[in-house]
Design an enzyme around this catalytic site. Structure first.
Site, mmCIF file in Angstrom:
data_model
loop_
_atom_site.group_PDB
_atom_site.id
_atom_site.type_symbol
_atom_site.label_atom_id
_atom_site.label_comp_id
_atom_site.label_asym_id
_atom_site.label_seq_id
_atom_site.Cartn_x
_atom_site.Cartn_y
_atom_site.Cartn_z
ATOM 1 N N TYR A 51 -1.761 4.273 -10.612
ATOM 2 C CA TYR A 51 -1.950 4.026 -9.127
ATOM 3 C C TYR A 51 -3.260 4.594 -8.359
ATOM 4 O O TYR A 51 -3.221 5.101 -7.348
ATOM 5 C CB TYR A 51 -0.727 4.280 -8.423
ATOM 6 C CG TYR A 51 0.267 2.971 -8.543
ATOM 7 C CD1 TYR A 51 -0.172 1.722 -7.985
ATOM 8 C CD2 TYR A 51 1.566 3.118 -8.962
ATOM 9 C CE1 TYR A 51 0.876 0.571 -8.145
ATOM 10 C CE2 TYR A 51 2.285 2.140 -9.171
ATOM 11 C CZ TYR A 51 1.955 0.702 -8.744
ATOM 12 O OH TYR A 51 2.907 -0.254 -8.849
ATOM 13 N N ASN A 114 9.712 -3.417 -4.616
ATOM 14 C CA ASN A 114 9.616 -4.480 -4.438
ATOM 15 C C ASN A 114 9.321 -5.283 -5.908
ATOM 16 O O ASN A 114 8.738 -6.409 -5.846
ATOM 17 C CB ASN A 114 8.084 -5.011 -3.645
ATOM 18 C CG ASN A 114 7.219 -4.178 -4.232
ATOM 19 O OD1 ASN A 114 6.974 -3.772 -5.241
ATOM 20 N ND2 ASN A 114 5.820 -4.312 -3.692
ATOM 21 N N HIS A 117 5.072 -5.623 -10.115
ATOM 22 C CA HIS A 117 3.483 -5.213 -9.793
ATOM 23 C C HIS A 117 3.045 -6.576 -10.538
ATOM 24 O O HIS A 117 3.110 -7.031 -11.825
ATOM 25 C CB HIS A 117 3.222 -4.153 -10.680
ATOM 26 C CG HIS A 117 1.614 -3.704 -10.842
ATOM 27 N ND1 HIS A 117 0.774 -3.590 -9.805
ATOM 28 C CD2 HIS A 117 0.879 -4.476 -11.917
ATOM 29 C CE1 HIS A 117 -0.484 -3.505 -10.120
ATOM 30 N NE2 HIS A 117 -0.497 -4.105 -11.345
ATOM 31 N N GLU A 128 -5.845 -2.747 -16.714
ATOM 32 C CA GLU A 128 -4.228 -2.401 -16.663
ATOM 33 C C GLU A 128 -3.419 -2.776 -17.961
ATOM 34 O O GLU A 128 -2.807 -2.150 -18.546
ATOM 35 C CB GLU A 128 -3.584 -3.349 -15.364
ATOM 36 C CG GLU A 128 -4.202 -2.629 -14.095
ATOM 37 C CD GLU A 128 -3.393 -3.492 -13.075
ATOM 38 O OE1 GLU A 128 -2.647 -4.416 -13.177
ATOM 39 O OE2 GLU A 128 -3.704 -2.976 -11.906
HETATM 40 P P1 IDP Z 1 0.697 -5.258 -4.474
HETATM 41 O O1 IDP Z 1 1.814 -4.515 -5.285
HETATM 42 O O2 IDP Z 1 1.206 -6.188 -3.644
HETATM 43 O O3 IDP Z 1 -0.548 -5.640 -5.110
HETATM 44 P P2 IDP Z 1 -0.690 -2.785 -3.274
HETATM 45 O O4 IDP Z 1 -0.934 -2.862 -1.929
HETATM 46 O O5 IDP Z 1 -1.617 -2.573 -4.231
HETATM 47 O O6 IDP Z 1 0.502 -3.981 -3.283
HETATM 48 O O7 IDP Z 1 0.403 -1.736 -3.273
HETATM 49 C C1 IDP Z 1 1.144 -1.102 -4.374
HETATM 50 C C2 IDP Z 1 2.497 -0.828 -4.515
HETATM 51 O O8 IDP Z 1 2.714 0.408 -3.445
HETATM 52 C C3 IDP Z 1 3.258 -1.984 -3.695
HETATM 53 O O9 IDP Z 1 3.541 -2.973 -4.617
HETATM 54 C C4 IDP Z 1 4.524 -1.098 -3.420
HETATM 55 O O10 IDP Z 1 5.319 -0.790 -4.355
HETATM 56 C C5 IDP Z 1 3.871 -0.085 -2.666
HETATM 57 N N1 IDP Z 1 3.555 0.026 -1.277
HETATM 58 C C6 IDP Z 1 2.332 -0.689 -0.708
HETATM 59 N N2 IDP Z 1 2.512 -0.486 0.602
HETATM 60 C C7 IDP Z 1 3.350 0.337 0.639
HETATM 61 C C8 IDP Z 1 3.827 1.138 2.069
HETATM 62 O O11 IDP Z 1 3.314 0.559 3.223
HETATM 63 N N3 IDP Z 1 5.027 1.806 2.016
HETATM 64 C C9 IDP Z 1 5.663 2.133 0.696
HETATM 65 N N4 IDP Z 1 5.032 1.771 -0.333
HETATM 66 C C10 IDP Z 1 4.073 0.788 -0.420
#
Ligand code: IDP
Length: 140
Positions: A51, A114, A117, A128
């Site tokens: 990350y 969530n 990934h 990756e």
């Molecule tokens: P993505 O996984 O949908 O591509 P990214 O913006 O690349 O989203 O963010 C990577 C991961 O970081 C997200 O899947 C989530 O687990 C975490 N994340 C993203 N935005 C937030 C936030 O505002 N608060 C806490 N965790 C976040």
């Protein structure tokens, strides 16, 4: 349309709730084929490296802690337009904004926890995949 490979992680919130099979079924039902898969416990260094693009974001430390809070399943998915198709079946980052029927709408706990990934571009998919898999671990 082109056959592509993309990279997926079933995150700790999903493995903790025994959803590895349920999530994988949604990926397979979307036409993606699992050509490599392994369950691992990520190290802090591995998660920080993975990350690294988010290093300056306020949620970086929490995200790393979450990603090492339990096992994950790393996978290589193959199929037509696999990168975009995987992003579609995953749904929006924040499950509150995710479309009905997507993995995050159905299973995610929060914007952080969530469930999945997925690589956001073909270029990142290659980086990756190489981060977690040796070529001989991928069997198409
Ligand atoms: P993505 O996984 O949908 O591509 P990214 O913006 O690349 O989203 O963010 C990577 C991961 O970081 C997200 O899947 C989530 O687990 C975490 N994340 C993203 N935005 C937030 C936030 O505002 N608060 C806490 N965790 C976040």
């Amino acid at each position: 349309m082109a056959t592509e490979r993309t990279f997926s992680i079933i995150k700790p919130d999903a493995t903790r709730r025994n959803l590895t099979g349920a999530v994988t079924k949604m990926l397979e039902d979307a036409g993606l084929r699992v050509v490599a898969s392994k369950r691992i416990q990520m190290t802090k260094e591995q998660a920080e490296g993975f990350y690294a693009v988010h290093k300056e974001r306020p949620f970086f430390n929490d995200l790393v802690s979450f990603m090492i809070s339990g096992p994950v399943v790393v996978q290589v998915l193959e199929g037509e337009n696999a990168v975009a198709k995987n992003r579609e079946v995953m749904g929006a980052t924040n499950p509150a904004n995710a479309d009905e029927g997507t993995i995050r709408k159905v299973h995610a706990e929060s914007i952080e926890a969530n469930s999945v990934h997925g690589s956001d571009s073909l270029e990142n998919a290659k980086i990756e995949i190489d981060y977690f898999f040796k070529p001989e671990e991928i069997v198409g």
